[in-house]
Design a protein around this motif. Structure first.
Motif, PDB file in Angstrom:
ATOM      1  N   ILE A 256      -3.308   0.283  33.823  1.00 24.83           N
ATOM      2  CA  ILE A 256      -2.826   1.481  33.163  1.00 24.83           C
ATOM      3  C   ILE A 256      -3.949   2.093  32.330  1.00 24.83           C
ATOM      4  O   ILE A 256      -4.510   1.431  31.452  1.00 24.83           O
ATOM      5  CB  ILE A 256      -1.555   1.190  32.318  1.00 24.83           C
ATOM      6  N   THR A 257      -4.288   3.324  32.652  1.00 27.04           N
ATOM      7  CA  THR A 257      -5.422   4.012  32.037  1.00 27.04           C
ATOM      8  C   THR A 257      -4.936   5.048  31.032  1.00 27.04           C
ATOM      9  O   THR A 257      -4.000   5.804  31.308  1.00 27.04           O
ATOM     10  CB  THR A 257      -6.273   4.712  33.112  1.00 27.04           C
ATOM     11  N   PHE A 258      -5.592   5.089  29.873  1.00 24.44           N
ATOM     12  CA  PHE A 258      -5.269   6.052  28.823  1.00 24.44           C
ATOM     13  C   PHE A 258      -6.484   6.935  28.573  1.00 24.44           C
ATOM     14  O   PHE A 258      -7.582   6.438  28.350  1.00 24.44           O
ATOM     15  CB  PHE A 258      -4.876   5.333  27.529  1.00 24.44           C
ATOM     16  N   SER A 259      -6.273   8.241  28.624  1.00 19.14           N
ATOM     17  CA  SER A 259      -7.394   9.155  28.415  1.00 19.14           C
ATOM     18  C   SER A 259      -7.182   9.971  27.155  1.00 19.14           C
ATOM     19  O   SER A 259      -6.076  10.048  26.621  1.00 19.14           O
ATOM     20  CB  SER A 259      -7.556  10.086  29.622  1.00 19.14           C
ATOM     21  N   GLY A 260      -8.243  10.594  26.691  1.00 19.71           N
ATOM     22  CA  GLY A 260      -8.159  11.427  25.499  1.00 19.71           C
ATOM     23  C   GLY A 260      -9.358  11.242  24.600  1.00 19.71           C
ATOM     24  O   GLY A 260      -9.799  10.123  24.366  1.00 19.71           O
ATOM     25  N   PHE A 261      -9.894  12.355  24.101  1.00 20.75           N
ATOM     26  CA  PHE A 261     -11.126  12.317  23.322  1.00 20.75           C
ATOM     27  C   PHE A 261     -10.874  11.923  21.861  1.00 20.75           C
ATOM     28  O   PHE A 261      -9.731  11.789  21.424  1.00 20.75           O
ATOM     29  CB  PHE A 261     -11.822  13.675  23.383  1.00 20.75           C
ATOM     30  N   ALA A 262     -11.955  11.746  21.134  1.00 20.16           N
ATOM     31  CA  ALA A 262     -11.881  11.334  19.734  1.00 20.16           C
ATOM     32  C   ALA A 262     -11.731  12.548  18.830  1.00 20.16           C
ATOM     33  O   ALA A 262     -12.502  13.504  18.920  1.00 20.16           O
ATOM     34  CB  ALA A 262     -13.126  10.550  19.353  1.00 20.16           C
ATOM     35  N   VAL A 263     -10.745  12.522  17.958  1.00 17.84           N
ATOM     36  CA  VAL A 263     -10.559  13.574  16.966  1.00 17.84           C
ATOM     37  C   VAL A 263     -11.559  13.348  15.839  1.00 17.84           C
ATOM     38  O   VAL A 263     -11.672  12.248  15.306  1.00 17.84           O
ATOM     39  CB  VAL A 263      -9.118  13.550  16.413  1.00 17.84           C
ATOM     40  N   ASN A 264     -12.303  14.389  15.481  1.00 19.07           N
ATOM     41  CA  ASN A 264     -13.311  14.292  14.409  1.00 19.07           C
ATOM     42  C   ASN A 264     -14.337  13.198  14.682  1.00 19.07           C
ATOM     43  O   ASN A 264     -14.870  12.577  13.747  1.00 19.07           O
ATOM     44  CB  ASN A 264     -12.636  14.041  13.049  1.00 19.07           C
ATOM     45  N   ASP A 265     -14.607  12.959  15.990  1.00 17.06           N
ATOM     46  CA  ASP A 265     -15.606  11.971  16.398  1.00 17.06           C
ATOM     47  C   ASP A 265     -15.313  10.564  15.875  1.00 17.06           C
ATOM     48  O   ASP A 265     -16.214   9.771  15.632  1.00 17.06           O
ATOM     49  CB  ASP A 265     -17.007  12.400  15.936  1.00 17.06           C
ATOM     50  N   LYS A 266     -14.058  10.248  15.693  1.00 18.38           N
ATOM     51  CA  LYS A 266     -13.675   8.901  15.273  1.00 18.38           C
ATOM     52  C   LYS A 266     -13.074   8.170  16.467  1.00 18.38           C
ATOM     53  O   LYS A 266     -13.623   8.173  17.542  1.00 18.38           O
ATOM     54  CB  LYS A 266     -12.710   8.984  14.090  1.00 18.38           C
ATOM     55  N   ILE A 267     -11.948   7.525  16.317  1.00 12.39           N
ATOM     56  CA  ILE A 267     -11.306   6.800  17.407  1.00 12.39           C
ATOM     57  C   ILE A 267     -10.671   7.797  18.383  1.00 12.39           C
ATOM     58  O   ILE A 267     -10.119   8.818  17.967  1.00 12.39           O
ATOM     59  CB  ILE A 267     -10.256   5.807  16.859  1.00 12.39           C
ATOM     60  N   SER A 268     -10.755   7.508  19.675  1.00  8.12           N
ATOM     61  CA  SER A 268     -10.236   8.434  20.682  1.00  8.12           C
ATOM     62  C   SER A 268      -8.727   8.293  20.842  1.00  8.12           C
ATOM     63  O   SER A 268      -8.154   7.241  20.556  1.00  8.12           O
ATOM     64  CB  SER A 268     -10.916   8.188  22.034  1.00  8.12           C
ATOM     65  N   THR A 269      -8.106   9.363  21.329  1.00  9.91           N
ATOM     66  CA  THR A 269      -6.676   9.319  21.621  1.00  9.91           C
ATOM     67  C   THR A 269      -6.389   8.281  22.706  1.00  9.91           C
ATOM     68  O   THR A 269      -5.354   7.607  22.680  1.00  9.91           O
ATOM     69  CB  THR A 269      -6.176  10.702  22.066  1.00  9.91           C
ATOM     70  N   GLY A 270      -7.315   8.146  23.666  1.00 17.42           N
ATOM     71  CA  GLY A 270      -7.152   7.126  24.694  1.00 17.42           C
ATOM     72  C   GLY A 270      -7.090   5.735  24.108  1.00 17.42           C
ATOM     73  O   GLY A 270      -6.272   4.901  24.516  1.00 17.42           O
ATOM     74  N   LYS A 271      -7.940   5.473  23.128  1.00 17.68           N
ATOM     75  CA  LYS A 271      -7.963   4.169  22.464  1.00 17.68           C
ATOM     76  C   LYS A 271      -6.673   3.936  21.690  1.00 17.68           C
ATOM     77  O   LYS A 271      -6.074   2.853  21.757  1.00 17.68           O
ATOM     78  CB  LYS A 271      -9.163   4.109  21.521  1.00 17.68           C
ATOM     79  N   VAL A 272      -6.222   4.934  20.955  1.00 16.69           N
ATOM     80  CA  VAL A 272      -4.978   4.803  20.180  1.00 16.69           C
ATOM     81  C   VAL A 272      -3.795   4.608  21.117  1.00 16.69           C
ATOM     82  O   VAL A 272      -2.903   3.789  20.855  1.00 16.69           O
ATOM     83  CB  VAL A 272      -4.758   6.040  19.282  1.00 16.69           C
ATOM     84  N   GLY A 273      -3.768   5.353  22.225  1.00 12.57           N
ATOM     85  CA  GLY A 273      -2.696   5.193  23.205  1.00 12.57           C
ATOM     86  C   GLY A 273      -2.679   3.785  23.784  1.00 12.57           C
ATOM     87  O   GLY A 273      -1.604   3.188  23.961  1.00 12.57           O
ATOM     88  N   SER A 274      -3.859   3.248  24.063  1.00 13.95           N
ATOM     89  CA  SER A 274      -3.963   1.888  24.579  1.00 13.95           C
ATOM     90  C   SER A 274      -3.437   0.878  23.569  1.00 13.95           C
ATOM     91  O   SER A 274      -2.695  -0.047  23.918  1.00 13.95           O
ATOM     92  CB  SER A 274      -5.426   1.580  24.921  1.00 13.95           C
ATOM     93  N   GLU A 275      -3.812   1.038  22.299  1.00 12.19           N
ATOM     94  CA  GLU A 275      -3.358   0.127  21.244  1.00 12.19           C
ATOM     95  C   GLU A 275      -1.837   0.200  21.089  1.00 12.19           C
ATOM     96  O   GLU A 275      -1.169  -0.827  20.882  1.00 12.19           O
ATOM     97  CB  GLU A 275      -4.046   0.462  19.929  1.00 12.19           C
ATOM     98  N   ALA A 276      -1.296   1.423  21.176  1.00 16.63           N
ATOM     99  CA  ALA A 276       0.161   1.584  21.076  1.00 16.63           C
ATOM    100  C   ALA A 276       0.856   0.884  22.236  1.00 16.63           C
ATOM    101  O   ALA A 276       1.893   0.234  22.063  1.00 16.63           O
ATOM    102  CB  ALA A 276       0.527   3.067  21.040  1.00 16.63           C
ATOM    103  N   ALA A 277       0.298   1.015  23.431  1.00 14.42           N
ATOM    104  CA  ALA A 277       0.883   0.381  24.614  1.00 14.42           C
ATOM    105  C   ALA A 277       0.860  -1.140  24.493  1.00 14.42           C
ATOM    106  O   ALA A 277       1.838  -1.817  24.847  1.00 14.42           O
ATOM    107  CB  ALA A 277       0.126   0.816  25.867  1.00 14.42           C
ATOM    108  N   VAL A 278      -0.237  -1.681  23.981  1.00 16.03           N
ATOM    109  CA  VAL A 278      -0.330  -3.132  23.789  1.00 16.03           C
ATOM    110  C   VAL A 278       0.727  -3.606  22.802  1.00 16.03           C
ATOM    111  O   VAL A 278       1.354  -4.656  22.989  1.00 16.03           O
ATOM    112  CB  VAL A 278      -1.745  -3.523  23.306  1.00 16.03           C
ATOM    113  N   SER A 279       0.961  -2.810  21.753  1.00 15.67           N
ATOM    114  CA  SER A 279       1.987  -3.177  20.769  1.00 15.67           C
ATOM    115  C   SER A 279       3.387  -3.143  21.368  1.00 15.67           C
ATOM    116  O   SER A 279       4.316  -3.755  20.835  1.00 15.67           O
ATOM    117  CB  SER A 279       1.928  -2.235  19.557  1.00 15.67           C
ATOM    118  N   LEU A 280       3.537  -2.432  22.510  1.00 16.59           N
ATOM    119  CA  LEU A 280       4.826  -2.333  23.192  1.00 16.59           C
ATOM    120  C   LEU A 280       4.952  -3.315  24.360  1.00 16.59           C
ATOM    121  O   LEU A 280       5.899  -3.247  25.117  1.00 16.59           O
ATOM    122  CB  LEU A 280       5.040  -0.896  23.692  1.00 16.59           C
ATOM    123  N   GLY A 281       3.969  -4.194  24.486  1.00 20.24           N
ATOM    124  CA  GLY A 281       4.098  -5.259  25.479  1.00 20.24           C
ATOM    125  C   GLY A 281       3.145  -5.218  26.652  1.00 20.24           C
ATOM    126  O   GLY A 281       3.218  -6.069  27.540  1.00 20.24           O
TER     127      GLY A 281
END
Length: 242
Positions: free
Chosen positions: A115-140
């Motif tokens: 499962i691939t998550f895409s999305g750029f970094a807001v304000n050059d910090k953590i990317s939306t793809g990374k946050v989406g991945s972390e959220a998915a991991v928290s959901l199992g």
């Protein structure tokens, strides 16, 4: 989407009518004012905004797996907030969270899959793809099944990056908002890929006691108008320039 905000457009037209009135061009001012009020009426009172959104959302049905397919999933990004006090799922915008949860639903239906998550970094910090991945991991979702594409800033870039990494031979499940799905599918297919639509985040939902096609004034209809204006104009842009 700001440049297509109906409220902003409304006030621009009102200001234009006022300036024309001050310049003693009263007939032109009156025409502009009438057009403005008519557009506001169409955007907040009539069933037109609901129809425009419903027309976008009905292009593809909700995804239901067939057989024992185990296809990779691509979850397109939206936005998130870099608020360190929040958990990943709480950082995501409403649309991003809907997309992530749909991706997780499909992941579990298939007894796990890449499962691939895409999305750029807001304000050059953590990317939306990374946050989406972390959220998915928290959901199992297992961390080993997640892939992150942190660079793409829009749908076209998401398609280009996915194509470069995974090629065009294999089918995959494309997850995005129902209003965005027609444009996303067109972009991926135009680049030679084989996406299977998995729309989510439906704005228009049947089954309530009152018809969704009503004539009640509503701020929600204004939101629908803005969303529809953005999607239809973006479709034209991609068709003409991409």
């Amino acid at each position: 989407m700001t440049y297509l905000n109906p409220i902003s457009i409304f006030w621009m037209f009102i200001l234009t009518a006022f300036i024309l009135h001050k310049l003693r061009k009263k007939k032109t001012s009156k025409i502009v004012f009438i057009i403005t009020i008519t557009c506001l009426f169409l955007s907040t009172v009539t069933p037109l905004p609901v129809w425009l959104i419903h027309n976008l959302e009905q292009h593809y049905p909700v995804y239901k797996p067939s057989g024992n397919e185990r296809l990779p999933v691509l979850v397109l990004g939206n936005y998130h907030a870099d608020d360190t006090s929040l958990y990943p799922s709480q950082k995501l915008s409403a649309q991003s969270l809907q997309r992530v949860t749909e991706g997780v639903r499909i992941y579990k239906l298939q007894s796990s899959c890449p499962i691939t998550f895409s999305g750029f970094a807001v304000n050059d910090k953590i990317s939306t793809g990374k946050v989406g991945s972390e959220a998915a991991v928290s959901l199992g979702v297992s961390p080993k099944d997640t892939i992150i594409l942190p660079a793409p800033r829009n749908t076209y870039e998401e398609a280009l990056v996915y194509k470069k990494r995974f090629g065009t031979k294999n089918k995959f499940i494309l997850v995005t908002s129902a209003t965005h799905m027609p444009r996303a599918m067109a972009v991926f297919e135009k680049l030679g890929m084989k996406p299977i639509a998995a729309p989510t985040g439906f704005l228009i939902k049947e089954g309530t006691k009152e018809s969704v096609y009503n004539w009640w004034p509503s701020s929600m209809k204004l939101f629908y108008t803005e969303a529809a204006m953005y999607e239809y104009s973006a479709q034209l842009y991609y068709k003409w320039f991409k």
